[in-house]
Design a protein around this motif. Sequence first.
Motif, PDB file in Angstrom:
ATOM      1  N   THR A  24       0.821  -1.220   0.000  1.00  0.00           N
ATOM      2  CA  THR A  24       0.000   0.000   0.000  1.00  0.00           C
ATOM      3  C   THR A  24       0.854   1.270   0.000  1.00  0.00           C
ATOM      4  O   THR A  24       0.422   2.305  -0.484  1.00  0.00           O
ATOM      5  N   TYR A  29      -0.422   5.143   0.659  1.00  0.00           N
ATOM      6  CA  TYR A  29      -1.512   4.859   1.598  1.00  0.00           C
ATOM      7  C   TYR A  29      -0.942   4.183   2.838  1.00  0.00           C
ATOM      8  O   TYR A  29      -0.517   3.036   2.776  1.00  0.00           O
ATOM      9  N   PHE A  30      -0.926   4.913   3.964  1.00  0.00           N
ATOM     10  CA  PHE A  30      -0.296   4.385   5.186  1.00  0.00           C
ATOM     11  C   PHE A  30      -1.294   4.094   6.302  1.00  0.00           C
ATOM     12  O   PHE A  30      -0.913   3.730   7.388  1.00  0.00           O
ATOM     13  N   MET A  31      -2.602   4.303   6.070  1.00  0.00           N
ATOM     14  CA  MET A  31      -3.633   4.029   7.080  1.00  0.00           C
ATOM     15  C   MET A  31      -3.293   4.671   8.426  1.00  0.00           C
ATOM     16  O   MET A  31      -3.152   3.982   9.437  1.00  0.00           O
ATOM     17  N   ASN A  40      -0.659   0.592   8.210  1.00  0.00           N
ATOM     18  CA  ASN A  40      -0.929  -0.209   7.004  1.00  0.00           C
ATOM     19  C   ASN A  40      -0.220  -1.560   7.008  1.00  0.00           C
ATOM     20  O   ASN A  40      -0.786  -2.585   6.627  1.00  0.00           O
ATOM     21  N   TYR A  43      -1.894  -3.892   9.700  1.00  0.00           N
ATOM     22  CA  TYR A  43      -3.209  -4.328   9.207  1.00  0.00           C
ATOM     23  C   TYR A  43      -3.031  -5.443   8.166  1.00  0.00           C
ATOM     24  O   TYR A  43      -3.686  -6.486   8.238  1.00  0.00           O
TER      25      TYR A  43
END
Length: 290
Positions: A24, A29-31, A40, A43
Amino acid sequence: MNTTKNRVLLVDGMALLFRAFYATAMSGYFMVNSKGVPTNGVYGFVKHLFTAVNTYKPSHVVACWDMGSKTFRTELFDGYKANRGEPPVELIPQFDLVKDVAAALDIPNVGLAGYEADDCIGTLANLYKEDSEVLILTGDQDILQLIEENVHVVLLKKGYGNYAMYKEDSFIEEKGITPKQMVDLKALMGDSSDNYPGVKGIGEKTALNLLKKYETIEGILDNLPALTKAQRAKIEQDLDMLHLSRKLAKIHCEVDVVCELDSAVYQINETRMNEKFKELEFKNLHSLIK
């Protein structure tokens, strides 16, 4: 035929974490949760773990970890893994966090300073194989050298739930050599990802042919006059590096780690898990529990 009831899944924790992180991170996108912590990789680690558990139904699960970049291999050879940069800042806080999550799932975390996760995995596989079927979950082909009758390797492929399962016979059929010969193969051809050279000018094809004919590095050295002039010259020139590369390639299976099987029974305490997932603001993972 294997009649044992235990099936132990040994998880290469860093392999899963890195794979999940970069899958990701490439798109930025690192959440990041409300506390500002990127999650990320953690998860994705949990998603990989649950997917593998659903696929292979282990009775026991253990997670093994690298404990820093300094190991006996870096002491043997300065250049070992020296080609790897510092981890991205978004990944650093996830190293401890992922172990917290494994602990919240009642999965033992095993690691020892000075050794790699592979060495811990090899040691535990030796410990468990007498009474259990051992599955090793990783993305790293180095671990294929550990395959034997009761020890199998599950290699992660792209995405979730895609695996290449290696047992002794399928490995020999595909590679043309035994798993144990993998160490000598890597010693001859080197490993660019771990940054050791092996014998300069000898690639995988030549190394495989030599091992199929002479079985081991000792067998090759005993038959140097039978090799082509170029092959002989390359090996003689890099003899010290050949022997050093073999030490670097070989997984050390006598590390001072232990994990009693009783402590590794796969049995999630849903209350504890839900508390941890809530704290980290993880959603949609519960549906993977079967």
